[in-house]
Design an enzyme around this catalytic site. Structure first.
Site, PDB file in Angstrom:
ATOM      1  N   PRO A 299      70.576 -68.989 -40.402  1.00  0.00           N
ATOM      2  CA  PRO A 299      71.901 -69.462 -40.833  1.00  0.00           C
ATOM      3  C   PRO A 299      72.351 -68.702 -42.084  1.00  0.00           C
ATOM      4  O   PRO A 299      71.780 -68.877 -43.151  1.00  0.00           O
ATOM      5  CB  PRO A 299      71.679 -70.948 -41.113  1.00  0.00           C
ATOM      6  CG  PRO A 299      70.223 -71.076 -41.391  1.00  0.00           C
ATOM      7  CD  PRO A 299      69.532 -70.011 -40.607  1.00  0.00           C
TER       8      PRO A 299
ATOM      9  N   ASP B 129      69.481 -66.412 -46.211  1.00  0.00           N
ATOM     10  CA  ASP B 129      69.036 -67.344 -45.178  1.00  0.00           C
ATOM     11  C   ASP B 129      69.008 -68.740 -45.782  1.00  0.00           C
ATOM     12  O   ASP B 129      68.171 -69.038 -46.644  1.00  0.00           O
ATOM     13  CB  ASP B 129      67.641 -66.921 -44.688  1.00  0.00           C
ATOM     14  CG  ASP B 129      67.151 -67.750 -43.509  1.00  0.00           C
ATOM     15  OD1 ASP B 129      67.684 -68.849 -43.282  1.00  0.00           O
ATOM     16  OD2 ASP B 129      66.209 -67.296 -42.824  1.00  0.00           O
ATOM     17  N   HIS B 130      69.914 -69.602 -45.303  1.00  0.00           N
ATOM     18  CA  HIS B 130      70.042 -70.929 -45.912  1.00  0.00           C
ATOM     19  C   HIS B 130      68.878 -71.853 -45.566  1.00  0.00           C
ATOM     20  O   HIS B 130      68.773 -72.955 -46.135  1.00  0.00           O
ATOM     21  CB  HIS B 130      71.355 -71.586 -45.464  1.00  0.00           C
ATOM     22  CG  HIS B 130      71.997 -72.420 -46.524  1.00  0.00           C
ATOM     23  ND1 HIS B 130      71.338 -72.824 -47.665  1.00  0.00           N
ATOM     24  CD2 HIS B 130      73.240 -72.946 -46.627  1.00  0.00           C
ATOM     25  CE1 HIS B 130      72.147 -73.552 -48.410  1.00  0.00           C
ATOM     26  NE2 HIS B 130      73.317 -73.639 -47.802  1.00  0.00           N
ATOM     27  N   ARG B 131      67.986 -71.430 -44.666  1.00  0.00           N
ATOM     28  CA  ARG B 131      66.778 -72.222 -44.424  1.00  0.00           C
ATOM     29  C   ARG B 131      65.810 -72.096 -45.595  1.00  0.00           C
ATOM     30  O   ARG B 131      65.007 -72.998 -45.850  1.00  0.00           O
ATOM     31  CB  ARG B 131      66.069 -71.738 -43.147  1.00  0.00           C
ATOM     32  CG  ARG B 131      66.850 -71.904 -41.863  1.00  0.00           C
ATOM     33  CD  ARG B 131      66.129 -71.250 -40.693  1.00  0.00           C
ATOM     34  NE  ARG B 131      65.926 -69.820 -40.914  1.00  0.00           N
ATOM     35  CZ  ARG B 131      65.281 -69.020 -40.063  1.00  0.00           C
ATOM     36  NH1 ARG B 131      64.764 -69.517 -38.945  1.00  0.00           N
ATOM     37  NH2 ARG B 131      65.141 -67.729 -40.328  1.00  0.00           N
TER      38      ARG B 131
ATOM     39  N   VAL C 116      66.820 -70.343 -48.839  1.00  0.00           N
ATOM     40  CA  VAL C 116      67.508 -70.279 -50.129  1.00  0.00           C
ATOM     41  C   VAL C 116      68.673 -71.265 -50.142  1.00  0.00           C
ATOM     42  O   VAL C 116      69.511 -71.260 -49.235  1.00  0.00           O
ATOM     43  CB  VAL C 116      68.047 -68.846 -50.370  1.00  0.00           C
ATOM     44  CG1 VAL C 116      68.712 -68.744 -51.733  1.00  0.00           C
ATOM     45  CG2 VAL C 116      66.925 -67.828 -50.233  1.00  0.00           C
TER      46      VAL C 116
END
Length: 456
Positions: free
Chosen positions: A250, A426-428, A430
């Site tokens: 994401p 990567d929002h998983r 960070v």
């Protein structure tokens, strides 16, 4: 005796390569380890050395042709008894137990057997019963269609997984292709040629008769007004990697515009320093140094998501990828252990990396394993963008063009040099706070290069 050299396994799970150019020709004598050809994989251009000393008998592929791993590439006339040809294992092959694996100079594969090609598992077509006799489809008319009924059992056509997937996408039955090409390995070109013949016949049957008195208007597919570029090599690999990344991680992108006047002034002074006359230190080198320093306080941006292990892997080093636009497509070679380098060393590494990439000599090892990447979109006059993460990385920074524009400075409006930074992550791994803090840390160094002395 005739010895055949098949395209070896070039590593990294690659299944095919394109012949860029031949450096030998039929009838030419070659020495052991003499370079035969340059082939382009999905990652790099590789030179293939000769495994034999002898005379070139024939070339099995032309320049520009894509060859599957394990397919015949070149044949030699060599003295003495027939040698064991170095060749990688092909799908469906079974090595004899008494035979030993032979080195093929690039990878390793099973030596060929003189007992002939092993049988492949049968594939049932049409309504043939389990008791039907096994037979090979020897021939088929050129106007056969994929839906033609074949009431028999045939051997599975010889092809590689990428070719089978390609045929499936085009709706081509490899059984019918095999009937045309014989018992050799089916290539992408064979599939494409068969699909084009089917399309041509289909268009011919669907083309309506012109209405009397009406002007002819071009409709549908117009080959004379289109340019078709094969998707292969680096472009093919890049496309697959970007699709995988975009639909796996994401992405979130944040932007920050920073006053880099102090950095540009520093670079002007460095260019005047005679001790540094042999080095080209530009804004990208300063950004690279700032990134390495800022990653020390943002471990999430120097990490990867390990789905299989259920872990986030944080790296204690920075293998810095630098995106490079080449004639072969976009590649991202890396600078290993960039965090240990000085500004001058980083500048030299970037210059060397760019020169090697433009020459098409970047090795596969230089394209694998990066931990964070930088894309210098400013060289194209672009200010900002939303870069896509390279697979296996959690952060990438796009560096925009440096522009002189009115800017608030010391309580007044002045002409300053500014740059926009675009960070995708990567929002998983960070969250927004860590991403913003990292971007601000990079911007602080660019605003005041002296602040780098305070970071570690």
């Amino acid at each position: 005796m005739i010895a055949e050299f098949r395209l070896p396994d070039l590593g990294e799970g690659l299944t095919e390569a394109e012949v860029v150019q031949w450096l030998v020709s039929p009838g030419e004598k070659v020495a052991l380890n003499q370079t035969l050809a340059e082939v382009e994989t999905a990652k790099a251009v590789v030179e293939l050395p000769s495994p034999y000393e002898g005379t070139v008998s024939s070339l099995h592929a032309e320049a520009g042709e894509t060859v599957a791993v394990g397919a015949p590439l070149i044949a030699f006339d060599v003295a003495g008894e027939e040698p064991q040809t170095p060749t990688p294992a092909v799908e469906g092959a079974e090595a004899e137990g008494s035979e030993k694996t032979q080195p093929n100079l690039v990878g390793y594969g099973a030596a060929p057997t003189t007992a002939g090609r092993p049988a492949r598992r049968a594939r049932r077509i049409g309504g043939a019963s389990p008791a039907a006799d096994t037979a090979v489809l020897e021939a088929a008319p050129h106007d056969a269609s994929p839906s033609a009924s074949v009431e028999t059992v045939i051997e599975r056509p010889r092809s590689t997984p990428p070719v089978r997937a390609h045929a499936k996408r085009l709706g081509v039955d490899l059984v019918l292709v095999a009937a045309e090409v014989g018992d050799r390995l089916i290539t992408r070109q064979d599939v494409d040629a068969y699909a084009e013949r089917l399309a041509a016949r289909s268009d011919a049957t669907r083309t309506p008769a012109p209405v009397p008195g009406s002007a002819a208007r071009p409709t549908g597919h117009q080959p004379d007004r289109e340019t078709r570029i094969p998707i292969r090599g680096v472009r093919k690999h890049t496309a697959a990697a970007m699709v995988q990344s975009a639909f796996t991680a994401p992405h979130v992108t944040v932007f920050h515009t920073v006053d880099v006047t102090a950095t540009m002034d520093l670079l002007a002074r460095l260019r005047e320093d005679r001790a540094l006359s042999g080095h080209r230190i530009g804004p990208l080198a300063v950004v690279a140094k700032a990134v390495c320093l800022a990653l020390g306080g943002a471990p999430g941006l120097n990490a990867r998501w390990d789905e299989e292990a259920g872990e986030i892997v944080q790296h204690g080093y920075v293998d810095l990828g630098i995106a490079a636009a080449t004639d072969r497509g976009l590649i991202v070679p890396m600078i290993r252990d960039a965090e240990r380098m000085t500004l001058v060393e980083l500048a030299d590494a970037i210059a060397s990396l760019a020169e090697t990439a433009r020459a098409g000599k970047t090795s596969p090892a230089e394209l694998s394993g990066g931990t964070f990447s930088i894309s210098n979109i400013g060289v194209f006059g672009v200010d900002a963008g939303t870069p896509i993460l390279p697979p296996g990385q959690s952060g990438i920074l796009a560096v925009g063009a440096v522009r002189r524009q009115p800017w608030e400075h010391a309580g007044e409006i002045a002409l300053r040099q500014v740059m926009t930074l675009s960070l995708s992550f990567d929002h998983r791994i960070v969250d927004g706070a860590e991403g913003a803090a990292f971007l601000k840390a990079v911007a602080d160094v660019l605003e005041e290069p002296g602040r780098a002395m305070l970071l570690r």
